[in-house]
Every structure is written in structure tokens, then in C-alpha cells.
Design a protein around this motif. Structure first.
Motif, PDB file in Angstrom:
ATOM      1  N   GLU A 166      -3.185  11.612   0.413  1.00 16.68           N
ATOM      2  CA  GLU A 166      -3.338  10.367   1.149  1.00 16.68           C
ATOM      3  C   GLU A 166      -4.784   9.872   1.105  1.00 16.68           C
ATOM      4  O   GLU A 166      -5.025   8.676   0.905  1.00 16.68           O
ATOM      5  CB  GLU A 166      -2.882  10.540   2.604  1.00 16.68           C
ATOM      6  CG  GLU A 166      -1.378  10.728   2.753  1.00 16.68           C
ATOM      7  CD  GLU A 166      -0.906  12.175   2.573  1.00 16.68           C
ATOM      8  OE1 GLU A 166       0.274  12.427   2.831  1.00 16.68           O
ATOM      9  OE2 GLU A 166      -1.708  13.039   2.162  1.00 16.68           O
TER      10      GLU A 166
ATOM     11  N   ARG B 222       1.297   5.390   2.086  1.00 15.20           N
ATOM     12  CA  ARG B 222       2.285   6.340   2.600  1.00 15.20           C
ATOM     13  C   ARG B 222       2.757   7.258   1.486  1.00 15.20           C
ATOM     14  O   ARG B 222       2.987   6.804   0.365  1.00 15.20           O
ATOM     15  CB  ARG B 222       3.498   5.616   3.177  1.00 15.20           C
ATOM     16  CG  ARG B 222       3.229   4.850   4.432  1.00 15.20           C
ATOM     17  CD  ARG B 222       4.480   4.441   5.187  1.00 15.20           C
ATOM     18  NE  ARG B 222       5.656   4.107   4.425  1.00 15.20           N
ATOM     19  CZ  ARG B 222       5.993   2.855   4.067  1.00 15.20           C
ATOM     20  NH1 ARG B 222       5.218   1.821   4.365  1.00 15.20           N
ATOM     21  NH2 ARG B 222       7.100   2.635   3.407  1.00 15.20           N
TER      22      ARG B 222
ATOM     23  N   GLU C 225      -6.045   6.335  -0.396  1.00 17.05           N
ATOM     24  CA  GLU C 225      -6.841   5.418   0.432  1.00 17.05           C
ATOM     25  C   GLU C 225      -8.155   5.064  -0.246  1.00 17.05           C
ATOM     26  O   GLU C 225      -8.592   3.908  -0.212  1.00 17.05           O
ATOM     27  CB  GLU C 225      -7.096   6.045   1.804  1.00 17.05           C
ATOM     28  CG  GLU C 225      -5.851   6.095   2.663  1.00 17.05           C
ATOM     29  CD  GLU C 225      -5.972   7.016   3.872  1.00 17.05           C
ATOM     30  OE1 GLU C 225      -7.051   7.638   4.064  1.00 17.05           O
ATOM     31  OE2 GLU C 225      -4.986   7.118   4.630  1.00 17.05           O
TER      32      GLU C 225
END
Length: 156
Positions: A63, A9, A67
Motif C-alpha cells: 500500500e 486499495r 501511495e
């Protein structure tokens, strides 16, 4: 059998360390170790007082980068969970900036994965830092020590 918990997040608001670690554990009896790292805003950097740190990012790209870093860690160690929460926007000294947490059956894997994620985050994630100092605003340059920390993982 439970799967692997993974969450990344990027957010402006603060996070609750206890609540985040509880979500990572989520009653998974396989977990024997949870390791977490919380980075905070310092009041001094490069010899100057810091009144505020502002983090900017590239939405979507940031993001995906985080990831990818988590996936690299999961490929190296048998993790049951990995969590990255990174704040953006203005923050004052002592405020939390980032949380990296990893869970595994044993502490060695959890420690290694947590450190790996943080080392790669510092060098590969697209964040830009601006500090407010008594002499005005300045962008924070990348540190060679972060590159050195990341390089130790290249061997294995």
C-alpha cells in the motif's frame, strides 16, 4: 473548492468499474477527463494455458508503495483524483486484477498520469504472481518490457 481525491486499495474481492469511476468523479465540476485502465487475467502466458493466477503481496509495504507512485503522478500532473485498486489472491481468466484511474481538467494529464501509475506499479509495487498451468504452478518473472515502459518517464 474541492480537494484532490486519492485512494489506494489492495483487496481480495472484485471491484465495480462503474461505481469506482463514479466515486472518483464524485460530482466534481472541475473534471474534464477521467481515464481508467483495467487489467484482467489472460488465459495464455508464455505459450501456456493459464487456469488461475494468484497474486501475493507484502501487506503495508504494498500500500505504501502504491501511495508513493500516486504521489509521484500528482507531483507531475495537475490531477483532481487518482485511484488504484489492486486485487490479491486467486483469480481466473477474464477476472479483473487492477484498476488505475486518474481525473484532471484535460485528457492529456489524465492519460499520462494513468499510464505513469500503471508503468510504475508493474515495476515498483511488491506483488508476486503465480500461474497454474497444465504442467504445474510457476512464478511469473518480471518483464524487461515493463522496465522499458517505466524508463520513458525518467526524462521528464
Amino acid at each position: 473548492m474541492k480537494g484532490v481525491f486519492t485512494e489506494v486499495r489492495v483487496q481480495a474481492g472484485d471491484f465495480d468499474l462503474g461505481a469506482e469511476v463514479a466515486r472518483l468523479r464524485a460530482g466534481d465540476p472541475r473534471i474534464g477527463a477521467v481515464v481508467s485502465f483495467v487489467g484482467t487475467v489472460r488465459d495464455m502466458n508464455d505459450g501456456d494455458q493459464v487456469a488461475e493466477l494468484e497474486l501475493e503481496h507484502y501487506p503495508g509495504m504494498t500500500e505504501r508503495s502504491l501511495e508513493d507512485i500516486v504521489e509521484q503522478a500528482r507531483a507531475r500532473w495537475p490531477l483532481y483524483g487518482a485511484l488504484v485498486v489492486h486485487r490479491i489472491g486467486p483469480m481466473k481468466p477474464q477476472e479483473q486484477i487492477v484498476l488505475v484511474a486518474a481525473s484532471a481538467a484535460h485528457r492529456g494529464e489524465a492519460f499520462a498520469a494513468c499510464e505513469f501509475i500503471m508503468d510504475y506499479l508493474k515495476t515498483d509495487a511488491p506483488f508476486w504472481k503465480k500461474e497454474q498451468t497444465p504442467s504445474g504452478a510457476r512464478w511469473v518473472d518480471a518483464r524487461s518490457s515493463d522496465d522499458t515502459a517505466k524508463a520513458k518517464w525518467a526524462a521528464g
